[in-house]
Enzyme design. Structure first.
Site, PDB file in Angstrom:
ATOM      1  N   TYR A 162       0.820  -1.211   0.000  1.00 24.85           N
ATOM      2  CA  TYR A 162       0.000   0.000   0.000  1.00 24.85           C
ATOM      3  C   TYR A 162       0.857   1.265   0.000  1.00 24.85           C
ATOM      4  O   TYR A 162       0.456   2.293  -0.522  1.00 24.85           O
ATOM      5  CB  TYR A 162      -0.896   0.040   1.253  1.00 24.85           C
ATOM      6  CG  TYR A 162      -2.177  -0.719   1.145  1.00 24.85           C
ATOM      7  CD1 TYR A 162      -2.182  -2.100   1.018  1.00 24.85           C
ATOM      8  CD2 TYR A 162      -3.406  -0.058   1.197  1.00 24.85           C
ATOM      9  CE1 TYR A 162      -3.372  -2.799   0.944  1.00 24.85           C
ATOM     10  CE2 TYR A 162      -4.592  -0.747   1.125  1.00 24.85           C
ATOM     11  CZ  TYR A 162      -4.575  -2.116   0.995  1.00 24.85           C
ATOM     12  OH  TYR A 162      -5.760  -2.798   0.917  1.00 24.85           O
ATOM     13  N   LYS A 215       3.474 -15.271   3.191  1.00 26.54           N
ATOM     14  CA  LYS A 215       3.675 -16.032   1.956  1.00 26.54           C
ATOM     15  C   LYS A 215       5.185 -16.265   1.834  1.00 26.54           C
ATOM     16  O   LYS A 215       5.839 -15.868   0.863  1.00 26.54           O
ATOM     17  CB  LYS A 215       3.102 -15.230   0.768  1.00 26.54           C
ATOM     18  CG  LYS A 215       3.085 -15.969  -0.559  1.00 26.54           C
ATOM     19  CD  LYS A 215       2.053 -17.081  -0.631  1.00 26.54           C
ATOM     20  CE  LYS A 215       2.162 -17.842  -1.943  1.00 26.54           C
ATOM     21  NZ  LYS A 215       1.333 -19.066  -1.967  1.00 26.54           N
ATOM     22  N   ASP A 226      -2.527 -18.454   1.371  1.00 23.90           N
ATOM     23  CA  ASP A 226      -3.523 -19.191   0.574  1.00 23.90           C
ATOM     24  C   ASP A 226      -4.206 -20.248   1.437  1.00 23.90           C
ATOM     25  O   ASP A 226      -5.421 -20.432   1.389  1.00 23.90           O
ATOM     26  CB  ASP A 226      -2.896 -19.788  -0.705  1.00 23.90           C
ATOM     27  CG  ASP A 226      -1.557 -20.462  -0.479  1.00 23.90           C
ATOM     28  OD1 ASP A 226      -1.012 -20.391   0.646  1.00 23.90           O
ATOM     29  OD2 ASP A 226      -1.035 -21.077  -1.439  1.00 23.90           O
ATOM     30  N   ASP A 261      -6.181  -7.030   4.420  1.00 24.77           N
ATOM     31  CA  ASP A 261      -7.322  -6.417   3.737  1.00 24.77           C
ATOM     32  C   ASP A 261      -8.238  -7.514   3.194  1.00 24.77           C
ATOM     33  O   ASP A 261      -9.451  -7.504   3.404  1.00 24.77           O
ATOM     34  CB  ASP A 261      -6.809  -5.527   2.593  1.00 24.77           C
ATOM     35  CG  ASP A 261      -7.951  -4.899   1.812  1.00 24.77           C
ATOM     36  OD1 ASP A 261      -8.884  -4.378   2.453  1.00 24.77           O
ATOM     37  OD2 ASP A 261      -7.916  -4.946   0.563  1.00 24.77           O
ATOM     38  N   ASP A 294     -12.033  -9.161   4.939  1.00 23.19           N
ATOM     39  CA  ASP A 294     -13.334  -9.214   4.251  1.00 23.19           C
ATOM     40  C   ASP A 294     -13.883 -10.636   4.272  1.00 23.19           C
ATOM     41  O   ASP A 294     -15.071 -10.862   4.496  1.00 23.19           O
ATOM     42  CB  ASP A 294     -13.210  -8.748   2.795  1.00 23.19           C
ATOM     43  CG  ASP A 294     -13.473  -7.253   2.648  1.00 23.19           C
ATOM     44  OD1 ASP A 294     -13.146  -6.503   3.593  1.00 23.19           O
ATOM     45  OD2 ASP A 294     -13.995  -6.829   1.597  1.00 23.19           O
TER      46      ASP A 294
HETATM   47  C1  IPM Z   1     -10.269  -1.284   4.069  1.00 24.54           C
HETATM   48  C2  IPM Z   1     -10.519  -0.747   2.695  1.00 24.54           C
HETATM   49  C3  IPM Z   1      -9.373   0.162   2.308  1.00 24.54           C
HETATM   50  C4  IPM Z   1      -8.103  -0.668   2.316  1.00 24.54           C
HETATM   51  C5  IPM Z   1      -9.539   0.875   0.975  1.00 24.54           C
HETATM   52  C6  IPM Z   1     -10.838   1.626   0.883  1.00 24.54           C
HETATM   53  C7  IPM Z   1      -8.364   1.793   0.688  1.00 24.54           C
HETATM   54  O1  IPM Z   1     -10.694  -1.791   1.789  1.00 24.54           O
HETATM   55  O2  IPM Z   1     -10.168  -0.465   5.014  1.00 24.54           O
HETATM   56  O3  IPM Z   1     -10.166  -2.501   4.212  1.00 24.54           O
HETATM   57  O4  IPM Z   1      -7.801  -1.341   1.340  1.00 24.54           O
HETATM   58  O5  IPM Z   1      -7.391  -0.628   3.320  1.00 24.54           O
HETATM   59 MG    MG Z   2     -10.745  -3.697   2.680  1.00 24.40          MG
END
Ligand code: IPM
Ligand code: MG
Length: 357
Positions: A142, A191, A223, A247, A251
């Site tokens: 990032y 990884k 993975d 990240d 999710d």
């Molecule tokens: C998160 C989001 C952010 C990230 C984006 C919106 C930049 O997906 O906070 O997880 O990737 O960190």
């Molecule tokens: Mg995210």
């Protein structure tokens, strides 16, 4: 006790969900004797519209001069075409870096009341999900160099992934400290079979582990971690990992709980100040319709009380109120199931307030 909270409503459903979290914080104020000063600030797409940049200097200064930041959500298709330096996402990355928030804590818990909403098969969901993702937030790909240009006659893009020993050490330590307050199990995800940054990560993690003999420690390739999360999420307590893996895995972890709208997060540095936000996005498709789920934001406010203000008792009260509302069968549209009562965003806020009395 007095605390100044910078409030960034942001875009899409941001203003609605923040509105409900503020009602809850005002209620806590009435009953705890603590005074909260709320200062509003613009960031994201609305700031691009108003100031030409997603992170105006005034907002940055407010965030650097307060006790904590509460953020709704930023972004939306309206700003897809803007240059990357001022995109709504750049505001988030800019705040994380400027405030030194290198540790992102994302709890993923399957509320037993919501088990039916989990996409996992019942026999897996029944074993429960209660894990904490500790994601490195100010390093890795990032924040490495990004560039695109012509090389050897063709368009070529680079995104550099960089980690220093110091960056790895402090986040792994945070992982161990977090595990100590929970079930004392830590999984470090990397990884290391491919990436140099991961080989360094693993080496540092093993060294840090020596100081925590009371925590059961293991490594997992990313993975495999993605697979284990859907196969047997109950095996995890705390997961520590680098920025991009965190990240993606966070999710995934939130989805298996069936309710991304319920998930809160805290971004912390070395001091008490943090930034708190739900992990979902700005959901422009339902913005302004009073349909959003405010629970992730309300639970983020609870995390602020717990981690930044030392108000664990008040945080517990909010979490218990949320649980009681779910027990009573109230749901917003995103996690509705048969036999439950469907509420709007503001009705959900109202129910939680009533439970707080
Ligand atoms: C998160 C989001 C952010 C990230 C984006 C919106 C930049 O997906 O906070 O997880 O990737 O960190
Ligand atoms: Mg995210």
């Amino acid at each position: 006790m007095e605390k100044t909270i910078t409030v960034i409503r942001g875009d899409g459903i941001g203003p609605e969900i923040i509105g409900q979290a503020l009602r809850v914080l005002r209620k806590i104020e009435e009953t705890s004797g603590c005074t909260f000063h709320f200062q509003e600030a613009l960031a994201g797409g609305c700031a691009i519209d108003a100031c030409g940049t997603s992170l105006p200097e005034e907002t940055l200064q407010k965030c650097l001069n307060c006790d904590s930041v509460l953020l709704g959500a930023v972004g939306g298709p309206k700003w897809d075409g803007v240059p990357k330096e001022i995109r709504p996402e750049a505001a988030l990355l800019g705040l994380r870096a400027a405030m030194g928030l290198y540790a992102n804590l994302r709890p993923a818990r399957l509320f037993p009341q919501l088990a039916a909403a989990s996409p996992l098969r019942a026999e897996i969901a029944e074993r429960g999900v209660d894990l904490m993702m500790v994601r490195e937030l100010t390093g890795g790909v990032y924040f490495g160099e990004h560039r695109t240009g012509i090389e050897n006659g063709g368009l070529t893009a680079h995104d550099d992934m960089v980690y220093t020993e110091r960056e790895i050490e402090r986040i792994v330590r945070r992982g161990f400290e977090t595990a100590r307050k929970r079930s004392r199990r830590l999984t470090s995800v990397d990884k290391a079979n491919v990436l140099d940054t991961s080989r360094l990560w693993r080496k540092v993690a093993h060294r840090v582990a020596e100081a925590y003999p009371d925590v059961a420690f293991s490594d997992l390739l990313v993975d495999n971690a993605a697979m284990q999360l859907v196969k047997d999420p109950a095996q995890f307590d705390v997961i520590v990992t680098e920025n991009l893996f965190g990240d993606i895995l966070s999710d995934e972890a939130s989805m298996i709980t069936g309710s991304i709208g319920m998930m809160a997060s805290a971004s912390l540095g070395d001091g008490p100040r943090g930034m708190y936000e739900p992990i979902h996005g700005s959901a422009p498709d339902i913005a302004g319709k009073d349909l959003a789920n405010p629970v992730g934001t309300i639970l983020s406010a609870a995390m602020m009380l717990r981690y930044s203000f030392g108000m664990a008792g008040e945080a517990d009260r909010i979490e218990r109120a949320v649980s009681a509302v779910l027990d009573a069968g109230y749901r917003t549209a995103d996690c509705m199931s048969v036999g439950c009562t469907r509420l709007t965003c503001s009705e959900m806020g109202e129910r939680i307030l009533r439970e707080l009395c």
